[in-house]
Design a protein around this motif. Structure first.
Motif, PDB file in Angstrom:
ATOM      1  N   ASN A   1     112.542  62.781 -69.012  1.00 45.52           N
ATOM      2  CA  ASN A   1     111.825  63.051 -67.588  1.00 45.52           C
ATOM      3  C   ASN A   1     112.260  64.034 -66.960  1.00 45.52           C
ATOM      4  OD1 ASN A   1     110.705  62.608 -65.018  1.00 45.52           O
ATOM      5  ND2 ASN A   1     111.231  60.529 -65.222  1.00 45.52           N
TER       6      ASN A   1
ATOM      7  N   SER B   1     110.859  66.206 -64.870  1.00 44.68           N
ATOM      8  CA  SER B   1     110.518  66.254 -63.444  1.00 44.68           C
ATOM      9  C   SER B   1     111.624  65.637 -62.655  1.00 44.68           C
ATOM     10  CB  SER B   1     109.155  65.720 -62.943  1.00 44.68           C
ATOM     11  OG  SER B   1     108.143  66.557 -63.822  1.00 44.68           O
ATOM     12  N   LYS B   2     112.123  64.604 -63.021  1.00 42.25           N
ATOM     13  CA  LYS B   2     113.086  63.704 -62.262  1.00 42.25           C
ATOM     14  C   LYS B   2     114.341  64.601 -62.446  1.00 42.25           C
ATOM     15  CE  LYS B   2     114.649  59.048 -62.066  1.00 42.25           C
ATOM     16  NZ  LYS B   2     114.488  57.674 -62.587  1.00 42.25           N
TER      17      LYS B   2
ATOM     18  N   ASN C   1     105.886  67.803 -55.772  1.00 41.26           N
ATOM     19  CA  ASN C   1     105.352  67.373 -54.693  1.00 41.26           C
ATOM     20  C   ASN C   1     106.562  66.183 -53.869  1.00 41.26           C
ATOM     21  OD1 ASN C   1     103.645  65.258 -52.832  1.00 41.26           O
ATOM     22  ND2 ASN C   1     102.214  66.949 -53.621  1.00 41.26           N
TER      23      ASN C   1
ATOM     24  N   SER D   1     105.845  63.439 -52.565  1.00 46.58           N
ATOM     25  CA  SER D   1     105.527  62.148 -53.037  1.00 46.58           C
ATOM     26  C   SER D   1     106.014  61.695 -54.160  1.00 46.58           C
ATOM     27  CB  SER D   1     104.166  61.851 -52.973  1.00 46.58           C
ATOM     28  OG  SER D   1     103.406  62.625 -53.985  1.00 46.58           O
ATOM     29  N   LEU D   2     106.445  62.594 -55.245  1.00 44.77           N
ATOM     30  CA  LEU D   2     107.046  62.424 -56.395  1.00 44.77           C
ATOM     31  C   LEU D   2     108.508  61.954 -56.305  1.00 44.77           C
ATOM     32  CD1 LEU D   2     106.599  62.685 -59.458  1.00 44.77           C
ATOM     33  CD2 LEU D   2     107.846  64.891 -59.473  1.00 44.77           C
TER      34      LEU D   2
ATOM     35  N   SER E   1     109.352  60.337 -53.438  1.00 39.76           N
ATOM     36  CA  SER E   1     109.522  58.978 -52.954  1.00 39.76           C
ATOM     37  C   SER E   1     109.171  58.197 -54.064  1.00 39.76           C
ATOM     38  CB  SER E   1     108.167  58.998 -51.737  1.00 39.76           C
ATOM     39  OG  SER E   1     108.515  59.761 -50.770  1.00 39.76           O
ATOM     40  N   TYR E   2     108.386  58.431 -55.088  1.00 40.02           N
ATOM     41  CA  TYR E   2     108.066  57.499 -56.097  1.00 40.02           C
ATOM     42  C   TYR E   2     109.175  57.275 -56.901  1.00 40.02           C
ATOM     43  CZ  TYR E   2     106.188  56.255 -60.709  1.00 40.02           C
ATOM     44  OH  TYR E   2     105.890  55.589 -61.840  1.00 40.02           O
ATOM     45  N   TYR E   3     110.311  58.279 -57.039  1.00 44.32           N
ATOM     46  CA  TYR E   3     111.218  58.172 -58.035  1.00 44.32           C
ATOM     47  C   TYR E   3     112.230  57.498 -57.429  1.00 44.32           C
ATOM     48  CZ  TYR E   3     109.308  60.964 -62.076  1.00 44.32           C
ATOM     49  OH  TYR E   3     108.501  61.256 -63.068  1.00 44.32           O
TER      50      TYR E   3
ATOM     51  N   LYS F   1     112.554  56.608 -53.738  1.00 43.62           N
ATOM     52  CA  LYS F   1     112.254  56.020 -52.480  1.00 43.62           C
ATOM     53  C   LYS F   1     112.522  56.781 -51.014  1.00 43.62           C
ATOM     54  CE  LYS F   1     111.352  52.365 -54.737  1.00 43.62           C
ATOM     55  NZ  LYS F   1     109.833  52.154 -55.287  1.00 43.62           N
ATOM     56  N   SER F   2     113.852  57.298 -51.216  1.00 49.23           N
ATOM     57  CA  SER F   2     114.275  58.285 -50.095  1.00 49.23           C
ATOM     58  C   SER F   2     115.364  59.362 -50.399  1.00 49.23           C
ATOM     59  CB  SER F   2     114.913  57.302 -48.908  1.00 49.23           C
ATOM     60  OG  SER F   2     116.021  56.740 -49.585  1.00 49.23           O
TER      61      SER F   2
END
Length: 204
Positions: free
Chosen positions: A7, A9-10, A41, A43-44, A46-48, A50-51
């Motif tokens: 992963n 991006s993560k 982004n 939002s990415l 937040s997706y991975y 949360k905060s």
């Protein structure tokens, strides 16, 4: 820290956060800052995670679980060595790991100097385990009757201080440690300094 090969991006987000937390502190870094540096982004994130707090907790957990596994591997591989040799290998492992992850090491150890919920949580989990490994290995070289108990505790405190000083006072040496070669040179020289101190303690 351990790379998330499956992963990228993560991992980019974690690396960006590590760099920014080191430079600006946790509270001085925004999610937007992290997203911009990682070229992803918001939002990415937040997706991975949360905060931002979730990202911090993930990074710290990843850092310490890999760190403690590295320590455990070293102790297991050196279980037939002398106590002094085993401790020296443990110290080299600790400094090498922290230097390989020096920005996040600096950030975490800086945060641990503060009184916060984060610090108390770390103390209950990872720090207690780290302290157990270091203390046992250190007291093994002193012998049961060689030092008074208070002296033993003071010496342990000195050792712990040497293990964290480069990352608490990173401004003292950061201009001399630039690039992979100088990082490895620092590890060799600093580990040698601690080893010489241990030789003195044992001979005393």
């Amino acid at each position: 820290m351990k790379t998330l090969k499956n992963n990228p991006s993560k991992q980019k987000v974690i690396d960006a956060a590590s760099s920014l937390f080191f430079q600006k502190g946790f509270h001085g870094t925004s999610v937007r800052d992290i997203a911009d540096k990682a070229c992803v982004n918001v939002s990415l994130i937040s997706y991975y995670f949360k905060s931002k707090q979730g990202l911090l907790e993930h990074g710290v957990t990843q850092y310490y679980e890999t760190y403690l596994k590295t320590i455990e591997d070293t102790l297991q591989q050196s279980e037939h060595d002398t106590e002094l040799s085993r401790l020296k290998k443990l110290i080299e492992t600790i400094i090498q790991y922290r230097q390989n992850n020096h920005q996040f090491s600096c950030f975490i150890l800086r945060e641990l100097s503060l009184d916060s919920v984060f610090v108390r949580e770390m103390a209950v989990t990872y720090i207690a385990k780290e302290n157990y490994y270091i203390s046992n290995a250190f007291f093994a070289i002193l012998g049961k009757h060689k030092k008074q108990e208070l002296d033993r505790q003071f010496l342990l405190m000195q050792l712990k201080g040497m293990l964290i000083t480069p990352y608490i006072l990173q401004n003292e040496w950061k201009n001399q440690v630039i690039g992979e070669h100088s990082h490895q040179m620092f590890v060799r020289k600093y580990v040698q300094t601690i080893h010489e101190w241990l030789d003195f303690i044992v001979a005393d």
